[in-house]
Design a protein around this motif. Structure first.
Motif, PDB file in Angstrom:
ATOM      1  N   ASN A  45      49.847  41.445  34.310  1.00 55.01           N
ATOM      2  CA  ASN A  45      49.158  40.589  33.342  1.00 55.01           C
ATOM      3  C   ASN A  45      50.179  39.930  32.416  1.00 55.01           C
ATOM      4  O   ASN A  45      51.391  40.036  32.626  1.00 55.01           O
ATOM      5  CB  ASN A  45      48.109  41.391  32.567  1.00 55.01           C
ATOM      6  N   ASP A  53      42.124  41.573  37.595  1.00 52.19           N
ATOM      7  CA  ASP A  53      41.357  40.545  36.903  1.00 52.19           C
ATOM      8  C   ASP A  53      39.924  41.066  36.761  1.00 52.19           C
ATOM      9  O   ASP A  53      39.155  41.046  37.719  1.00 52.19           O
ATOM     10  CB  ASP A  53      41.386  39.241  37.693  1.00 52.19           C
ATOM     11  N   SER A  55      37.458  39.868  35.436  1.00 51.31           N
ATOM     12  CA  SER A  55      36.411  38.853  35.570  1.00 51.31           C
ATOM     13  C   SER A  55      36.124  38.535  37.041  1.00 51.31           C
ATOM     14  O   SER A  55      35.213  37.763  37.339  1.00 51.31           O
ATOM     15  CB  SER A  55      36.813  37.569  34.834  1.00 51.31           C
ATOM     16  N   ASN A  56      36.882  39.152  37.940  1.00 50.97           N
ATOM     17  CA  ASN A  56      36.723  38.932  39.381  1.00 50.97           C
ATOM     18  C   ASN A  56      35.886  40.065  39.977  1.00 50.97           C
ATOM     19  O   ASN A  56      36.344  41.211  40.045  1.00 50.97           O
ATOM     20  CB  ASN A  56      38.100  38.874  40.046  1.00 50.97           C
ATOM     21  N   LYS A 218      38.272  35.947  29.648  1.00 49.91           N
ATOM     22  CA  LYS A 218      39.117  34.805  30.021  1.00 49.91           C
ATOM     23  C   LYS A 218      39.774  34.125  28.818  1.00 49.91           C
ATOM     24  O   LYS A 218      40.635  33.262  28.980  1.00 49.91           O
ATOM     25  CB  LYS A 218      38.270  33.766  30.769  1.00 49.91           C
TER      26      LYS A 218
END
Length: 335
Positions: A45, A53, A55-56, A218
């Motif tokens: 990161n 990630d 958000s994935n 994000k």
């Protein structure tokens, strides 16, 4: 984006229960060694730390599969598209805190083994609470759900992981508006019930919550809802949301007052506590416990209640828990 200086992290994640296996930062080398399919999703990161990630959705699912295999002996774990893939550390915290509640009634000793029976209301397609509760304490479970697809998925997980077969029974709730009726059978007894109720009151509210969460992950405004942990409608929202669902649960629990030692549920919104306490008072619960939980910035709590008098509690313990000795008493050191 320019790399940030490497960030110093605390050795343990704040707030998690002392026995939670996930108090330390994720050791991705160990997880990849156990579950190589995680490797493509691990990257550095902005602070040059190994991470995924979050958000994935695919990355989150792979991380959960790795955690479940590494810590809970789950060899195969597949969920239908769109169903909730729950974050394991927070779910583990519920099980450890509720184990301490049982221990607090039993001279500080958590009762263990399959004679301790737990009902998971809304087991979902993922079976997460029975998996953790069985691994950590050897408890047996009944998992109920009103979605036939969720029950089919849960059955597949049990079939794919042989050690779950004798400790987890799955039951389809025939009436979606009922909670305990149609599930708890005549002359059947549960030492506890657990529940992670639908959080939102509408699909629109659920999507708005997802957008806020993704925007925070994000660090920019996201306008298209994507559920990184998944979740079909019945898992995320119901009419009246968490507040009305729990009020219904409390009202219905009164009808099974002698069949269950401790009823419990997560309460995510602190603003719902007042109405929950009012409902418990109206139902004439004998004892109510509120157990705070924290996972990073997320604050929630378990509310538990019983209709058993102190004398009835002692009789229950003597009849069901005597001899169920735990090597880990309530509040003990991490496993």
């Amino acid at each position: 984006m320019k790399n940030q200086p490497k960030k110093e992290h605390p050795t343990e994640k704040p707030g998690l229960h002392p026995r939670n296996r996930h108090r330390q930062r994720y050791n991705f080398a160990e997880l990849i060694s156990t579950f190589p399919a995680l490797r493509p999703f691990v990257r550095l990161n902005e602070y040059q730390d190994e991470s995924i990630d979050f958000s994935n959705p695919a990355a989150v699912i792979m991380l959960n599969k790795a955690l479940l295999k590494h810590y809970y002996d789950i060899d195969r774990y597949d969920l239908p598209s769109g169903y909730l893939c729950p974050p394991v550390p927070g779910r583990a915290d519920y099980m450890h805190h509720i184990a301490d509640l049982l221990g607090s009634c039993n001279s500080g000793t958590v009762p263990v083994g399959p004679k301790v029976k737990c009902l998971d209301v809304g087991v979902g397609a993922n079976c997460i609470y029975p998996i953790i509760g069985n691994k950590e304490y050897g408890w047996s479970f009944v998992g109920s759900d009103s979605e036939s697809a969720a029950i089919l998925s849960a059955h597949k997980i049990v079939e794919d992981n042989f050690h779950l077969k004798e400790t987890l029974e799955l039951r389809l709730q025939p009436h979606a508006k009922d909670i305990f009726r149609g599930i708890i059978q005549k002359d059947e007894y549960f030492d506890l019930t657990i529940c992670n109720p639908p959080f939102h009151a509408s699909l629109q509210e659920a999507q708005s919550g997802s957008l806020r969460k993704l925007s925070n992950l994000k660090n920019k405004r996201i306008t298209k809802p994507t559920l990184n942990f998944g979740g079909v409608n019945t898992e995320l929202w119901c009419e009246g949301g968490e507040e009305k669902f729990v009020q219904k649960m409390i009202s219905e629990s009164k009808q099974f007052s002698s069949s269950v030692f401790w009823f419990s549920t997560l309460i995510s919104k602190s603003s719902n506590l007042k109405s929950v306490y009012t409902a418990l008072k109206q139902a004439k619960a004998i004892e109510v416990k509120t157990i705070p939980m924290a996972h990073g910035n997320k604050i929630s709590r378990i509310v538990a209640w019983t209709f058993l008098t102190p004398e009835q509690q002692r009789s229950w313990i003597n009849a069901r828990w005597v001899g169920l000795v735990s090597t880990t008493s309530a509040g003990a050191s991490p496993v």
